[in-house]
Design an enzyme around this catalytic site. Structure first.
Site, PDB file in Angstrom:
ATOM      1  N   ARG A  82     -12.616  14.515   8.536  1.00  0.00           N
ATOM      2  CA  ARG A  82     -13.526  15.320   7.411  1.00  0.00           C
ATOM      3  C   ARG A  82     -15.125  15.382   8.021  1.00  0.00           C
ATOM      4  O   ARG A  82     -15.720  15.006   8.699  1.00  0.00           O
ATOM      5  CB  ARG A  82     -13.883  13.893   6.447  1.00  0.00           C
ATOM      6  CG  ARG A  82     -11.908  14.114   5.840  1.00  0.00           C
ATOM      7  CD  ARG A  82     -11.811  13.175   4.562  1.00  0.00           C
ATOM      8  NE  ARG A  82     -10.920  11.475   5.832  1.00  0.00           N
ATOM      9  CZ  ARG A  82     -11.163  10.558   5.151  1.00  0.00           C
ATOM     10  NH1 ARG A  82     -11.317  10.179   4.051  1.00  0.00           N
ATOM     11  NH2 ARG A  82     -10.131   9.632   5.161  1.00  0.00           N
ATOM     12  N   GLY A  97     -15.879   0.643  15.068  1.00  0.00           N
ATOM     13  CA  GLY A  97     -16.975  -0.190  14.514  1.00  0.00           C
ATOM     14  C   GLY A  97     -16.491  -1.151  15.646  1.00  0.00           C
ATOM     15  O   GLY A  97     -17.443  -1.727  15.866  1.00  0.00           O
ATOM     16  N   ASN A 107       0.727  -1.473  -0.306  1.00  0.00           N
ATOM     17  CA  ASN A 107      -0.146  -0.343   0.167  1.00  0.00           C
ATOM     18  C   ASN A 107       0.764   0.764  -0.075  1.00  0.00           C
ATOM     19  O   ASN A 107       1.576   1.847   1.343  1.00  0.00           O
ATOM     20  CB  ASN A 107      -1.057  -0.033   1.264  1.00  0.00           C
ATOM     21  CG  ASN A 107      -1.857   1.609   0.956  1.00  0.00           C
ATOM     22  OD1 ASN A 107      -1.578   1.610   0.552  1.00  0.00           O
ATOM     23  ND2 ASN A 107      -2.710   1.134   2.113  1.00  0.00           N
ATOM     24  N   ARG A 164      -2.405  -1.929  -3.507  1.00  0.00           N
ATOM     25  CA  ARG A 164      -4.141  -1.362  -3.336  1.00  0.00           C
ATOM     26  C   ARG A 164      -3.659   0.372  -3.927  1.00  0.00           C
ATOM     27  O   ARG A 164      -3.124   0.498  -4.193  1.00  0.00           O
ATOM     28  CB  ARG A 164      -4.021  -0.491  -1.144  1.00  0.00           C
ATOM     29  CG  ARG A 164      -4.862   0.355  -1.415  1.00  0.00           C
ATOM     30  CD  ARG A 164      -5.024   0.510  -0.057  1.00  0.00           C
ATOM     31  NE  ARG A 164      -6.221   1.643  -0.363  1.00  0.00           N
ATOM     32  CZ  ARG A 164      -6.372   2.304   1.046  1.00  0.00           C
ATOM     33  NH1 ARG A 164      -4.939   3.118   0.975  1.00  0.00           N
ATOM     34  NH2 ARG A 164      -7.484   3.340   0.871  1.00  0.00           N
ATOM     35  N   GLU A 188      -7.780  -5.660   5.193  1.00  0.00           N
ATOM     36  CA  GLU A 188      -7.539  -5.476   3.468  1.00  0.00           C
ATOM     37  C   GLU A 188      -6.316  -5.818   2.844  1.00  0.00           C
ATOM     38  O   GLU A 188      -6.376  -6.657   2.149  1.00  0.00           O
ATOM     39  CB  GLU A 188      -7.152  -3.685   4.195  1.00  0.00           C
ATOM     40  CG  GLU A 188      -7.802  -2.747   3.015  1.00  0.00           C
ATOM     41  CD  GLU A 188      -7.410  -1.339   2.723  1.00  0.00           C
ATOM     42  OE1 GLU A 188      -8.122  -0.806   1.652  1.00  0.00           O
ATOM     43  OE2 GLU A 188      -7.115  -0.968   4.342  1.00  0.00           O
ATOM     44  N   HIS A 218     -13.196   2.738   0.161  1.00  0.00           N
ATOM     45  CA  HIS A 218     -13.427   1.033   0.951  1.00  0.00           C
ATOM     46  C   HIS A 218     -13.443   0.364   0.682  1.00  0.00           C
ATOM     47  O   HIS A 218     -13.875  -1.008   1.311  1.00  0.00           O
ATOM     48  CB  HIS A 218     -13.904   2.110   2.512  1.00  0.00           C
ATOM     49  CG  HIS A 218     -13.400   2.888   3.515  1.00  0.00           C
ATOM     50  ND1 HIS A 218     -14.546   3.434   3.969  1.00  0.00           N
ATOM     51  CD2 HIS A 218     -12.109   3.371   3.227  1.00  0.00           C
ATOM     52  CE1 HIS A 218     -13.628   4.651   5.034  1.00  0.00           C
ATOM     53  NE2 HIS A 218     -12.286   4.384   3.984  1.00  0.00           N
TER      54      HIS A 218
END
Ligand code: ADP
Length: 402
Positions: A245, A336, A7, A95, A388, A184
């Site tokens: 954000r 989460g 990544n 990625r 990921e 995502h």
């Protein structure tokens, strides 16, 4: 076969070496501060049965090539290494943030694919060039090894026009590719697959709402295994309240800020991306700090949690309406996976729609995928850790056969 998962950011390279089949992580690490006065590599190797071995190197790392060579030095090192020679790497997964409308799935990297990623730079001006740097360097160092691009946007390419179009002059879509893309995707796709397994039915038969709450936050409506709507838009700014954000705002705010505060577009962009969200509301952007401050009586920290979880609830409600039948709601990523308060508040009041959280299960801490709803909840609720890198490795495995 071993896969090298990369990544590549503008000044960093995050990586893992993953064994195909066992899916064991053999090494993981981060090169950071590339191009700065002093760079840093931190590698953790998991060689066989022995304990994890950590290596930290601090030295100038002028570019991605030298960063990657440093990583390879550590990976092949006699003491800390997990490979004897670079030839043990059977495939490389990259990625890539933005595949535009060119990629609906992961793909083997060819000159045409590189061209398409380059054409999508206007859509992700910070990320795609950095991803291309990683690809270029990996191709230089591993010229014989198949390389695969896994796009953040690909999973959402199944969205229908009614979900991806903005109500703007149609020319802006046709000529300038202005539309909602979503991000995502690798994470949403991964947790959806894991959720299908827990539900005991094929993903293609599952209707899910996946809620990715990390520094960046997004939610996806998945119908029969396919993304049909998602909260992030043309850029990763739309939708939910994130760490720094803003998520959804009135688009006329730009004009107000210009006319009343004399701000130019660049400073407005910085405000919305870096100074807003949870940080804008209470000065903190790590949810752990926010809860601590709220518990100590900080009213704005409490408000920040309320604004974020209210927005989550609103989107869950909207996606329930879009999907009709919902088999599962999945929480993932840093907040989460770890935050029972945010999960409970995001689902507050949804009992009327058949969503019943089990408070004990919700409060339990565990690193594994688990169901946190009551037995009589018609919509099951899950916490599923995202991964990921593993998701990218699985994509690579489908495209590269030993
Ligand atoms: P990224 O989007 O950068 O990948 P992560 O998914 O790692 O981010 O999520 C990072 C966020 O997760 C942190 O900002 C923090 O707010 C939150 N987080 C991590 N651990 C916890 C925890 N135990 N409780 C609440 N929030 C947590």
């Amino acid at each position: 076969m071993k896969f090298f998962i990369i990544n590549s950011g503008s000044s960093s390279i995050k990586y893992q070496v993953i064994e195909q089949g066992t899916e064991a992580v053999l090494a993981s690490g981060l090169v950071e501060r590339i191009g700065e006065v002093c760079g840093r590599l931190k590698n953790t190797s998991f060689p066989g049965s022995s304990d994890a071995l950590e290596t930290v190197i601090e030295q100038p790392i002028p570019d991605h090539y030298s960063g990657m060579m440093l990583v390879i030095g550590v990976l092949t090192d006699k003491k800390h290494g997990v490979i004897c020679h670079t030839s043990e790497i059977g495939a490389i997964g990259h990625r890539v943030v933005h595949g535009g409308e060119d990629f609906r799935a992961s793909t083997l990297i060819t000159p045409e694919v590189i061209g398409a990623i380059r054409r999508n730079i206007p859509l992700a001006p910070l990320h795609n060039p950095a991803n291309l740097d990683g690809i270029r360097v990996a191709m230089e160092i591993f010229p014989e090894v198949p390389q695969v691009a896994v796009f953040d946007t690909a999973f959402h390419q199944t969205m229908p026009p009614r979900a991806f179009l903005y109500a703007l002059p149609y020319d802006l879509y046709e000529r300038d590719r202005v539309r909602r893309y979503g991000f995502h995707g690798t994470s949403h796709r991964f947790v959806a697959g894991e959720c299908a397994r827990l539900l005991g039915k094929p993903l293609a038969e599952c209707n899910l709402i996946t809620v990715h709450l990390g520094n960046g936050c997004s939610m996806t409506a998945i119908e029969n295994g396919r993304s049909i709507d998602t909260s992030l838009g043309m850029t990763p700014l739309e939708g939910l309240v994130m760490g720094t954000r803003c998520g959804d705002i009135d688009p006329a705010l730009h004009l107000f800020l210009k006319q009343n505060k004399g701000m130019d577009l660049e400073s407005i962009d910085a405000l919305l991306n870096k100074e807003s969200g949870l940080k804008g509301l209470c000065g903190l952007n790590d949810m752990r700090d926010i809860h601590k401050a709220a518990a100590e009586g900080n009213v704005r920290a409490r408000l920040a949690v309320e604004v974020q979880t209210y927005r989550n609830r609103k989107y869950i409600g909207a996606f329930m309406a879009v999907l009709g039948r919902v088999d599962g709601i999945v929480f993932t990523a840093g907040i989460g996976e770890n935050d029972p308060i945010v999960r409970a508040e995001s689902l507050k009041g949804l009992e009327v729609f058949g969503v019943r959280l089990d408070p004990d299960k919700n409060d339990q801490r565990a690193g594994e995928a688990r169901c946190i709803s009551t037995a009589d909840s018609t919509v099951r609720v899950f916490v599923i850790p995202t991964n990921e890198e593993l998701a990218i490795a699985r994509e690579v495995a489908t495209l590269v056969r030993p």
